[in-house]
Write an enzyme that holds these catalytic residues in place. Structure first.
Site, mmCIF file in Angstrom:
data_model
loop_
_atom_site.group_PDB
_atom_site.id
_atom_site.type_symbol
_atom_site.label_atom_id
_atom_site.label_comp_id
_atom_site.label_asym_id
_atom_site.label_seq_id
_atom_site.Cartn_x
_atom_site.Cartn_y
_atom_site.Cartn_z
ATOM 1 N N GLU A 330 14.215 127.615 2.122
ATOM 2 C CA GLU A 330 13.378 126.642 3.567
ATOM 3 C C GLU A 330 13.570 125.196 2.489
ATOM 4 O O GLU A 330 12.053 124.425 2.333
ATOM 5 C CB GLU A 330 11.900 127.175 2.405
ATOM 6 C CG GLU A 330 11.013 128.833 3.206
ATOM 7 C CD GLU A 330 9.936 129.429 3.322
ATOM 8 O OE1 GLU A 330 9.893 129.568 3.787
ATOM 9 O OE2 GLU A 330 9.464 128.612 1.812
HETATM 10 C C1 TNX Z 1 8.446 132.540 3.216
HETATM 11 S S1 TNX Z 1 11.188 134.484 1.538
HETATM 12 C C2 TNX Z 1 9.157 132.251 1.109
HETATM 13 C C3 TNX Z 1 7.649 132.122 0.360
HETATM 14 C C4 TNX Z 1 6.770 132.554 0.879
HETATM 15 C C5 TNX Z 1 7.103 133.585 1.335
HETATM 16 C C6 TNX Z 1 5.685 134.605 2.394
HETATM 17 C C7 TNX Z 1 11.185 132.988 1.243
HETATM 18 C C8 TNX Z 1 12.970 133.237 0.549
HETATM 19 N N1 TNX Z 1 10.442 131.995 1.366
HETATM 20 O O1 TNX Z 1 7.747 130.960 -0.371
HETATM 21 O O2 TNX Z 1 6.210 132.778 -0.413
HETATM 22 O O3 TNX Z 1 7.268 133.555 3.224
HETATM 23 O O4 TNX Z 1 6.009 135.539 2.919
#
Ligand code: TNX
Length: 521
Positions: A330
């Site tokens: 992300e």
């Molecule tokens: C996505 S999954 C994220 C996390 C969040 C999560 C909550 C991922 C690699 N990144 O930063 O905590 O969703 O479900």
């Protein structure tokens, strides 16, 4: 027929369910044994007499640590003395032997033989003995997991179990950044995971809301960056001695810690701790919300790589395991070209400190070193970048968010958790094949399975337990058991046998209506 069924139900209710008992009652030949074990063993055949642990029983073990672990569990619930001899030549009533195991057991498998005179577990390595001990405990009545003395009887059905894992990586991730969890809370989770033969503990040690590991060369990361958490609580951090204690505790349960420093995104806590790490030289405030994707390390700044080198260097020195997780997810505040350049440089830093990098599968957008592992967290069954990386030799840990995310709600009624990847009932968590799920990522490309528990909404150990159980055992079974054992009805029955164990241990769990939990559990 009805009488026999009633008898079996009764025996199950008092914890004597087991193929030894079933074999006596059923006309069929080689009954399966046992029907209480999660993950399902490779093979389990009933035969011969059951074994009952007597007050004068003895233990022998070729490995002191595993022998002491088993003695600790059994002494607490049986109240028996159970003297342990390490390296004895004459087997005790329960004997853990580092000899005699079939070659197929490999480094983590075992063979368990139970009969009138006792139980013998044979393995090639101590890890195999430990896994065999978990199977033995699940063949004993559920009260064996009680911390206080229970009446027994302590009977193990007669038969032979031959067992070894499908995948070498069977993981669980705990996000200690969104909410901080103490060393004792992490150790409690380690103990719970070990029951299901999980062998990797991934700790998400940094995120926007908190930095949780002391770094001597950058002290403000922990003391300032670790001073809060989601919702504005006090947060916390592990000293290096705390982290070392967690690593050692995990190791005593044959579990390897994978530490994660998430970057270049998810870095607000670090950027808030050191103004010079920011492209504009200004430290942002600490963050206690739950948005993602707004922070980025400054990719063009040379200091960024000094910082990463020193952080990774200290963490690598404290970590005996082969992996260091670099996050990489992300990074929506990092341009595509910056991201590629950044992931390239960070992989080199990790390799220079003797570790293999693991990254969330976003890293497959960048060229990867052969040793880098990608962790798939998507909600689709196709991903061209991940497939291309796999074709190029990248190994993948499977954590599809709509199957394996332990922070998703079970149903709309679940109080904790999120819904962005969907609702995940226990049979949904169980209902996929990690070796054939993602197009182009099959067979030897799959390193294993991991269940991540993000903690935006998770605050207490009871919260952890409620979200992990019973789904974590489902994922652990997908990681350990041969696909040929996959059967949702049989799985739900074996899972049901865990309910009284969790009750005996004080582990909160979601009483999924999909599982035929025994009355009273
Ligand atoms: C996505 S999954 C994220 C996390 C969040 C999560 C909550 C991922 C690699 N990144 O930063 O905590 O969703 O479900």
């Amino acid at each position: 027929m009805r009488i026999r069924h009633t008898l079996i139900t009764l025996l199950a209710a008092i914890g004597l369910v087991g193929a030894g008992v079933l074999a006596d009652a059923a006309p069929a030949a080689a009954a399966a044994l046992p029907n209480t074990v999660v993950p399902a063993p490779v093979s389990a055949v009933a035969g011969g007499s059951a074994f009952t642990l007597a007050p004068a029983a003895t233990l022998t073990s070729d490995d002191a640590g595993v022998g002491t672990y088993l003695a600790g569990v059994l002494r607490a619930s049986t109240g028996y003395a159970l003297p342990l001899t390490v390296g004895a030549t004459t087997p005790g009533s329960i004997a853990l032997e580092l000899s005699g195991a079939p070659g197929s057991t490999g480094p983590e498998g075992y063979q368990l033989t139970s009969g009138a005179s006792g139980v013998v577990i044979q393995a090639q390595q101590p890890a195999g003995l430990f896994h065999g001990v978990q199977t033995l405990l699940q063949m004993l009545p559920s009260d064996v997991m009680s911390a206080t003395v229970r009446p027994g009887p302590w009977t193990v059905p007669g038969g032979t179990v031959l067992d070894y894992p499908r995948f070498s990586y069977r993981g669980a991730m705990l996000d200690v950044a969104r909410h901080f969890f103490t060393v004792a809370q992490v150790e409690r989770y380690i103990d719970e995971l070990a029951l299901y033969k999980v062998n990797y503990l991934h700790l998400h040690l940094s995120d926007d809301q908190g930095w949780r590991i002391a770094v001597n060369s950058w002290p403000n990361l922990a003391t300032y960056g670790g001073s809060t958490e989601v919702g504005g609580g006090a947060g916390g951090f592990y000293t290096q001695a705390d982290y070392t204690a967690i690593v050692a505790y995990a190791s005593s349960r044959f579990m390897t810690v994978v530490p994660e420093i998430d970057m270049p995104g998810h870095t607000n806590a670090a950027l808030a701790s050191y103004a010079p790490l920011n492209c504009n030289g200004v430290a942002p405030p600490l963050y206690t919300g739950t948005n993602v994707g707004f922070s980025s390390l400054c990719v063009s700044l040379p200091l960024t790589y000094t910082f990463i080198d020193q952080v990774v260097g200290e963490l690598a020195a404290l970590t005996p395991g082969p992996y260091l997780h670099i996050g990489g997810d992300e990074a929506s505040s990092t341009s595509a070209s910056d991201y590629t350049s950044f992931i390239g440089q960070v992989q080199q830093i990790v390799a220079a400190h003797g570790k293999a990098a693991v990254g969330w599968h976003d890293v497959t957008k960048a060229p990867l070193q052969p040793s880098t592992v990608a962790q798939f967290w998507g909600t689709t069954t196709t991903d061209t970048n991940v497939a291309a990386a796999a074709a190029n030799g990248t190994k993948v840990v499977m954590s599809p968010a709509n199957k394996a995310y332990l922070d998703m709600k079970y149903t709309h009624k679940t109080k904790l958790g999120q819904t962005w990847a969907g609702l995940i009932e226990v049979n949904t968590a169980y209902g996929w094949d990690p070796g054939a799920y993602l197009s182009g990522v099959t067979g030897s490309s799959v390193l294993g399975v991991e269940g991540p528990l993000w903690t935006e909404t998770i605050v207490t150990s009871a919260d952890i337990d409620t979200m992990a159980f019973p789904r974590l055992p489902a994922l652990a079974e997908l990681g350990w058991s041969p696909w040929s054992t996959h059967d949702v009805t049989a799985f739900d029955q074996r899972l049901a046998a865990q309910g009284p164990r969790w009750k005996a241990m004080g582990v909160s769990y979601y009483h999924s209506p999909q599982v035929p939990w025994p009355a009273g559990s």
